[in-house]
Motif scaffolding. Structure first.
Motif, mmCIF file in Angstrom:
data_model
loop_
_atom_site.group_PDB
_atom_site.id
_atom_site.type_symbol
_atom_site.label_atom_id
_atom_site.label_comp_id
_atom_site.label_asym_id
_atom_site.label_seq_id
_atom_site.Cartn_x
_atom_site.Cartn_y
_atom_site.Cartn_z
ATOM 1 N N ILE A 229 2.883 36.362 17.872
ATOM 2 C CA ILE A 229 2.688 37.017 19.167
ATOM 3 C C ILE A 229 1.273 36.760 19.670
ATOM 4 C CG2 ILE A 229 2.569 39.251 20.343
ATOM 5 C CD1 ILE A 229 4.808 40.199 18.456
ATOM 6 N N ALA A 230 0.304 36.813 18.745
ATOM 7 C CA ALA A 230 -1.095 36.635 19.135
ATOM 8 C C ALA A 230 -1.374 35.216 19.639
ATOM 9 C CB ALA A 230 -2.014 36.965 17.966
ATOM 10 N N ARG A 231 -0.520 34.273 19.254
ATOM 11 C CA ARG A 231 -0.699 32.914 19.777
ATOM 12 C C ARG A 231 -0.196 32.802 21.203
ATOM 13 N NH1 ARG A 231 2.154 30.501 14.934
ATOM 14 N NH2 ARG A 231 0.696 31.063 13.289
ATOM 15 N N ARG A 232 0.613 33.767 21.639
ATOM 16 C CA ARG A 232 1.226 33.688 22.960
ATOM 17 C C ARG A 232 0.679 34.710 23.935
ATOM 18 N NH1 ARG A 232 6.308 31.262 21.924
ATOM 19 N NH2 ARG A 232 6.638 31.366 24.159
ATOM 20 N N ILE A 233 0.119 35.808 23.405
ATOM 21 C CA ILE A 233 -0.367 36.874 24.284
ATOM 22 C C ILE A 233 -1.793 37.240 23.913
ATOM 23 C CG2 ILE A 233 -0.031 39.257 25.024
ATOM 24 C CD1 ILE A 233 2.883 38.938 24.707
#
Lengths: 250, 377
Positions: free
Chosen positions: A74-78
């Motif tokens: 998720i942290a790679r996308r948001i």
């Protein structure tokens, strides 16, 4: 569509703080969540990147249900810029570099450093790169936070009150930076802003939250005198000024 | 490289190249930033080299100075030849164990402090200020009185089962750590209030310690009293070996988390937003930190404020990046404690002062300075 929420519900206690929240975000959107204090704006932001796990409903990042993603994925996308970042004795460069954490396992590589330097330049922070953050102004610090979120290479950047502690010049600097970056890259921003007129100037779409539910959503056309009154419970006029709607409390 | 673009488009549609109003006409800037950063990293490396040289000088000074003064070159030759006869005996069996102990305790407490300050988001946190040292001291005294872990020979007091003392010290320091953890999780308390909670925990442990003293017989009492002030004179090679094994294990674990500590420094929400499990990091960090301080306290007693001095001096000089902070702060802590201990041996020679007195004299003012800095903000 790069982000969508489907009937998201979350509560800190038994009764829900937000419920039945559904919306979609497209590329280049700057979406502002509006509503009075305590209506669940920050809660909604945190549900989007699962800092808070929704009680029911789903958030889709691209086509993937965020339930099926690891926090790191998720942290790679948001990217997320909370309202209050703590100021530590780190250089601007190191603070931005941390944003690469979701992308490496052991340590930052050449590519991570290149991106960090690029984003620092993009944000106009090159001259401050090796200054300590505890020696900078509030506006500069906010730009660092945004840079840190951008270096994550997100498709969506979430910002919680990015202008709350800034003077008028820095408010416009921060929001125009966000708008320009989002319009120049395949990404979107979702933010909360208290100042409705600032939001009107820099956002493309809006969500009006009332009692934890979406009261209205859409473009500038949803900012009407009636809607404002319903959501904020005070009388407001909506006038046009230089092509941008202007909300004035009566 | 396949992807030279700043922002990946995760949908499978056409991507836009990195082009923004900000980037037009400026490409030399990123190289300049990177080379500036390299220079800054280089400065940090130099600082670490300086610390290593400083430590070497301190070690030689400490090994040569004392009741019998041994010249540098003789110390060096004795050390190099593993010569444990004559003056070599003094160096190898009297001074070196103590020096190594100072290095281990100094670096250990510094690492402990660094980790606690990061995971608790509190610059005032350290094993001493949060009462964890007191809890460990109580645990150690408990083991001496009730678990028969201490005994004495005609000439000196020895710990017959250091493992039990350490284990007991560790158990109680984990209890104190758990209390700190619960207090921070249940309430959103400020850094200052947490230190007050630490003082309360310390007070409870001191009461327990006094009770142990009351219940102890004279030999046990001698053990316990010698804990009350930190003293490196007890050091033996065996103790040092145990302390070293614990320290190096926990240290390596913490070093693996260096990036996560950096993220944590921006605040818990930022760390979470970067996909880091902050709960796990906090618990791992605190348990590791309390394990180190438990071992150090159970062997050498309470030595105050090193856990604050090491990290804060280092942060002032090279900043808070844990990739370097975790390397440099133990070196600073070791240097401070070794210098303090050597001074404690020499100031009133032949009387040896407990080193804890000196570290408190150094650390107390720093602590007040840190508090004042927070009030001003």
């Amino acid at each position: 569509m790069i982000l969508s929420a489907d009937q998201v519900e979350f509560g800190y206690r038994s009764d829900p703080t937000i419920e039945d929240v559904s919306f979609t975000v497209n590329r280049h959107d700057v979406l502002t969540i509006l509503g009075p204090n305590g209506v669940g704006k920050t809660t909604l932001l945190k549900c989007i990147n699962r800092i808070l796990a929704p009680r029911s409903g789903s958030v889709y990042i691209g086509d993937t249900d965020s339930k099926r993603m690891t926090p790191q994925e998720i942290a790679r996308r948001i990217g997320y810029v909370p309202q209050r970042g703590e100021i530590s004795r780190m250089t601007v460069y190191d603070l931005v570099l941390i944003g690469r954490r979701p992308h490496f396992e052991w340590t930052a590589g050449t590519r991570d450093h290149e991106l960090t330097a690029q984003v620092i330049e993009l944000m106009g922070l090159s001259s401050l790169a090796i200054r300590y953050a505890d020696e900078l102004s509030g506006g500069e610090f906010q730009l660092i936070q945004i840079a840190r979120a951008l270096v994550q290479q997100p498709s969506v950047i979430l910002l919680d009150e990015p202008t709350s502690s800034l003077d008028i010049k820095n408010q416009h600097r921060v929001l125009s930076t966000i708008r320009d970056i989002v319009s120049a890259h395949p990404m979107a921003a979702v933010m909360t802003v208290h100042d409705i007129n600032l939001a009107l100037r820099y956002s493309t779409t809006f969500i009006l939250l009332k009692e934890g539910r979406i009261f209205a959503a859409g473009g500038r056309e949803v900012i009407t005198s009636e809607n404002m009154h319903a959501v904020y419970a005070i009388e407001m006029d909506v006038e046009e000024f230089n092509g941008v709607p202007l909300v004035i409390p009566r | 490289m396949a992807d030279q673009r700043l922002f990946q488009n995760h949908a499978a549609e056409a991507e836009e190249p990195l082009r923004s109003p900000f980037l037009r006409g400026s490409t030399g800037c990123t190289e300049k930033t990177l080379s500036q950063y390299q220079g800054y990293i280089h400065f940090k490396r130099l600082f670490i080299m300086f610390l290593l040289v400083l430590l070497l000088v301190l070690i030689l000074t400490a090994a040569s100075a004392g009741a019998i003064s041994i010249p540098f070159h003789q110390v060096l030759s004795v050390l190099a030849r593993f010569d444990a006869a004559g003056t070599g005996r003094i160096v190898w069996y009297v001074r070196m164990p103590r020096i190594i102990a100072a290095l281990l305790v100094g670096s250990g407490l510094s690492v402990s402090g660094t980790v606690m300050q990061s995971v608790l988001r509190n610059p005032l946190a350290s094993p001493y200020t949060l009462g964890i040292s007191s809890a460990a001291a109580f645990g150690a005294s408990f083991a001496i009185v009730f678990l028969q872990a201490g005994s004495s020979t005609s000439s000196s007091i020895i710990i017959s089962s250091p493992h039990i003392v350490t284990l007991s010290a560790f158990s109680f320091s984990v209890l104190a750590t758990a209390a700190i953890l619960v207090i921070t999780r249940l309430t959103r308390i400020s850094a200052e209030t947490l230190v007050l909670a630490g003082i309360a925990i310390g007070a409870i442990c001191s009461a327990g310690l006094t009770l142990m003293q009351y219940l102890a017989d004279s030999v046990q009492l001698a053990h316990i009293v010698s804990w009350s002030f930190g003293n490196l004179g007890r050091a033996s090679w065996q103790m040092n070996l145990i302390a070293f094994s614990v320290l190096i294990t926990v240290y390596l674990l913490c070093y693996l988390y260096r990036w996560d500590f950096n993220a944590m420094d921006g605040g818990e929400e930022i760390a979470k937003g970067l996909g880091i499990s902050t709960e796990r990091l906090r618990i791992t960090g605190l348990v590791g930190a309390s394990l180190i301080s438990a071992v150090m306290v159970s062997f050498f007693g309470i030595i105050a404020f090193i856990g604050l001095l090491g990290p804060h001096i280092t942060r002032r000089v090279i900043g808070g990046d844990h990739r370097f902070l975790l390397v440099a702060s133990p070196l600073v802590g070791a240097a401070v404690l070794l210098a303090a201990d050597t001074a404690a041996r020499l100031i009133l020679a032949p009387m040896v002062l407990p080193v804890g007195i000196l570290t408190s004299l150094l650390g107390g003012p720093l602590f007040i300075y840190l508090l004042l800095g927070r009030v001003r903000r």
